[in-house]
Enzyme design. Structure first.
Site, PDB file in Angstrom:
ATOM      1  N   LYS A 141       6.174  -9.114  -1.627  1.00 51.17           N
ATOM      2  CA  LYS A 141       6.411  -8.853  -0.256  1.00 51.17           C
ATOM      3  C   LYS A 141       4.782  -8.891   0.081  1.00 51.17           C
ATOM      4  O   LYS A 141       3.713  -8.886  -1.333  1.00 51.17           O
ATOM      5  CB  LYS A 141       6.337  -7.291  -0.063  1.00 51.17           C
ATOM      6  CG  LYS A 141       7.536  -7.695  -0.608  1.00 51.17           C
ATOM      7  CD  LYS A 141       8.778  -6.013   0.636  1.00 51.17           C
ATOM      8  CE  LYS A 141      10.012  -5.910   0.320  1.00 51.17           C
ATOM      9  NZ  LYS A 141      10.656  -5.002   1.583  1.00 51.17           N
ATOM     10  N   GLN A 198      -7.566  -8.650  -9.523  1.00 48.49           N
ATOM     11  CA  GLN A 198      -8.614  -7.502  -9.424  1.00 48.49           C
ATOM     12  C   GLN A 198      -8.370  -6.316  -9.862  1.00 48.49           C
ATOM     13  O   GLN A 198      -9.119  -5.621 -10.557  1.00 48.49           O
ATOM     14  CB  GLN A 198      -8.024  -7.087  -7.532  1.00 48.49           C
ATOM     15  CG  GLN A 198      -8.855  -5.663  -7.176  1.00 48.49           C
ATOM     16  CD  GLN A 198      -8.696  -5.786  -5.797  1.00 48.49           C
ATOM     17  OE1 GLN A 198      -9.714  -5.911  -5.387  1.00 48.49           O
ATOM     18  NE2 GLN A 198      -7.400  -4.806  -4.983  1.00 48.49           N
ATOM     19  N   GLN A 210     -17.529  -7.977  -0.120  1.00 51.25           N
ATOM     20  CA  GLN A 210     -16.753  -8.434  -1.169  1.00 51.25           C
ATOM     21  C   GLN A 210     -16.451  -9.751  -0.166  1.00 51.25           C
ATOM     22  O   GLN A 210     -15.380 -10.509  -0.249  1.00 51.25           O
ATOM     23  CB  GLN A 210     -15.346  -7.654  -1.730  1.00 51.25           C
ATOM     24  CG  GLN A 210     -14.712  -7.232  -0.407  1.00 51.25           C
ATOM     25  CD  GLN A 210     -13.078  -6.202  -0.995  1.00 51.25           C
ATOM     26  OE1 GLN A 210     -14.263  -5.509  -1.065  1.00 51.25           O
ATOM     27  NE2 GLN A 210     -12.626  -6.940  -1.182  1.00 51.25           N
ATOM     28  N   HIS A 243       0.436  -1.489   0.494  1.00 51.93           N
ATOM     29  CA  HIS A 243       0.382  -0.403  -0.104  1.00 51.93           C
ATOM     30  C   HIS A 243       1.032   0.902   0.244  1.00 51.93           C
ATOM     31  O   HIS A 243       0.992   1.738  -0.679  1.00 51.93           O
ATOM     32  CB  HIS A 243      -1.007  -0.060   1.267  1.00 51.93           C
ATOM     33  CG  HIS A 243      -2.129  -1.477   1.299  1.00 51.93           C
ATOM     34  ND1 HIS A 243      -1.633  -1.647   1.968  1.00 51.93           N
ATOM     35  CD2 HIS A 243      -3.454  -1.097   0.063  1.00 51.93           C
ATOM     36  CE1 HIS A 243      -2.951  -2.981   2.277  1.00 51.93           C
ATOM     37  NE2 HIS A 243      -3.425  -2.665   1.342  1.00 51.93           N
ATOM     38  N   LYS A 297      -0.158  -7.093  -8.347  1.00 49.31           N
ATOM     39  CA  LYS A 297       0.262  -8.452  -6.899  1.00 49.31           C
ATOM     40  C   LYS A 297      -0.950  -9.381  -7.405  1.00 49.31           C
ATOM     41  O   LYS A 297      -1.559 -10.442  -7.823  1.00 49.31           O
ATOM     42  CB  LYS A 297       0.238  -8.182  -6.014  1.00 49.31           C
ATOM     43  CG  LYS A 297       0.206 -10.047  -5.170  1.00 49.31           C
ATOM     44  CD  LYS A 297       1.556  -9.855  -3.704  1.00 49.31           C
ATOM     45  CE  LYS A 297       2.091 -10.884  -3.344  1.00 49.31           C
ATOM     46  NZ  LYS A 297       0.602 -10.922  -2.440  1.00 49.31           N
TER      47      LYS A 297
HETATM   48  O1  PAF Z   1      -7.897  -4.333  -2.691  1.00 49.49           O
HETATM   49  C1  PAF Z   1      -8.932  -4.380  -2.076  1.00 49.49           C
HETATM   50  O2  PAF Z   1      -8.397  -3.926  -0.632  1.00 49.49           O
HETATM   51  C2  PAF Z   1      -9.993  -4.094  -1.599  1.00 49.49           C
HETATM   52  O3  PAF Z   1     -10.368  -4.895  -2.903  1.00 49.49           O
HETATM   53  C3  PAF Z   1     -10.392  -2.825  -2.783  1.00 49.49           C
HETATM   54  C4  PAF Z   1     -10.012  -2.552  -4.245  1.00 49.49           C
HETATM   55  C5  PAF Z   1      -9.843  -1.911  -1.788  1.00 49.49           C
HETATM   56  C6  PAF Z   1     -11.600  -2.868  -3.128  1.00 49.49           C
HETATM   57  O4  PAF Z   1     -12.976  -3.082  -1.625  1.00 49.49           O
END
Ligand code: PAF
Length: 289
Positions: free
Chosen positions: A184, A153, A61, A37, A149
């Site tokens: 990582k 998505q 999700q 992040h 990674k």
């Molecule tokens: O990758 C994530 O942390 C989640 O899938 C996201 C993109 C923030 C959506 O909730």
């Protein structure tokens, strides 16, 4: 840095920033920030006038047997990290704020979901696409940042942005690796010492596949067998999948051609790791970038 918890306030703030012609870099997360992040935030900081980080653990999700309630959360730690990375606005809504009435509309992702990790998580990407549709409409980003990674998505988000005409540039950020090549992940700490040593073979097998493609191999089955054999010779973990697809369509290929992904998921005693490489394959020998 300002922490904003309501949609209304976030939208007002963005309206102000847009009226000043500011570009907005957006990093959507579920918090419990890790190095991946922080890499996204650093890139967003470099490329935009203002940076918005969202932290929202999205119940949509998570499947019924998944860990929504126990998903790790540490807002104070995340807030300090965000401050260090120069985030301007931390959007931190509650579940009630994001889904305050039972929704009448939900986004359904029709393609790119029934392969790789999506195979074992029905509905997961519908939840991701639904929350991102909301977040994109709230934050109105110029650029949105995702780690490659989680290549599936990224493929789904690419489809969402294209199909729904969001005027957003998707920035897929490279995998950050340890010295021995292991991707990582906050999950790596759950590897036993012996498993940690062995886990480096995942990336090594992907690099070997790349070398085989550069040497002229174009058969996806041969590439899958090569990667699987190398992984299983390297350790006692269990392969969940090794797949080769077109990218970002995530379709089977008769022959490697164009942009392709080689992806692997491996189960260790307490943790499952994923990794991938994405290659541009031409029909000339040596044609892999
Ligand atoms: O990758 C994530 O942390 C989640 O899938 C996201 C993109 C923030 C959506 O909730």
């Amino acid at each position: 840095m300002r922490v904003i918890t309501t949609i209304h306030e976030m939208q007002n703030e963005i309206k102000t920033q847009k009226s000043l012609s500011k570009s907005v870099g957006f990093v959507p997360t579920m918090g419990f920030l890790h190095e991946g992040h922080l890499t996204l935030l650093k890139k967003a900081r470099l490329e935009n006038d203002i940076v918005v980080l969202s932290i929202f653990v999205n119940p949509l999700q998570f499947g019924p047997a998944e860990d929504f309630s126990t998903y790790p959360r540490d807002f104070n730690r995340d807030k300090s990290l965000a401050e260090c990375e120069g985030v301007d606005f931390l959007f931190y809504p509650s579940v009630e704020e994001m889904y305050h009435h039972s929704s009448s509309v939900r986004v359904v992702v029709q393609e790119r979901t029934d392969v790789l990790c999506g195979k074992s998580r029905p509905g997961h990407f519908d939840g991701v696409a639904t929350v991102l549709t909301k977040l994109f409409n709230i934050v109105l980003p110029t650029k949105a940042y995702f780690g490659i990674k989680d290549a599936q998505q990224v493929a789904v988000v690419e489809g969402l942005i294209t199909d729904f005409n969001f005027p957003i540039e998707l920035i897929a950020v490279d995998i950050v690796r340890e010295e021995d090549g292991l991707a990582k992940s906050s999950r790596n700490v759950n590897l036993l010492p012996e498993e940690r040593r062995q886990a480096a073979v995942i990336y090594k097998s992907l690099i070997a596949a790349k070398a085989a493609i550069e040497g002229g191999e174009r058969d996806p089955q041969v590439i899958k067998s090569l990667v699987s054999a190398m992984i299983t010779s390297g350790f006692k973990g269990q392969i969940d999948y090794v797949e080769v697809y077109s990218y970002p369509q995530l379709k089977d290929l008769a022959k490697l051609d164009g942009t392709c992904i080689i992806a692997a998921a491996v189960k260790f005693s307490k943790v499952r790791l994923i990794d991938n490489i994405i290659l541009e394959v031409s029909q000339e020998i040596g044609g892999a970038k």
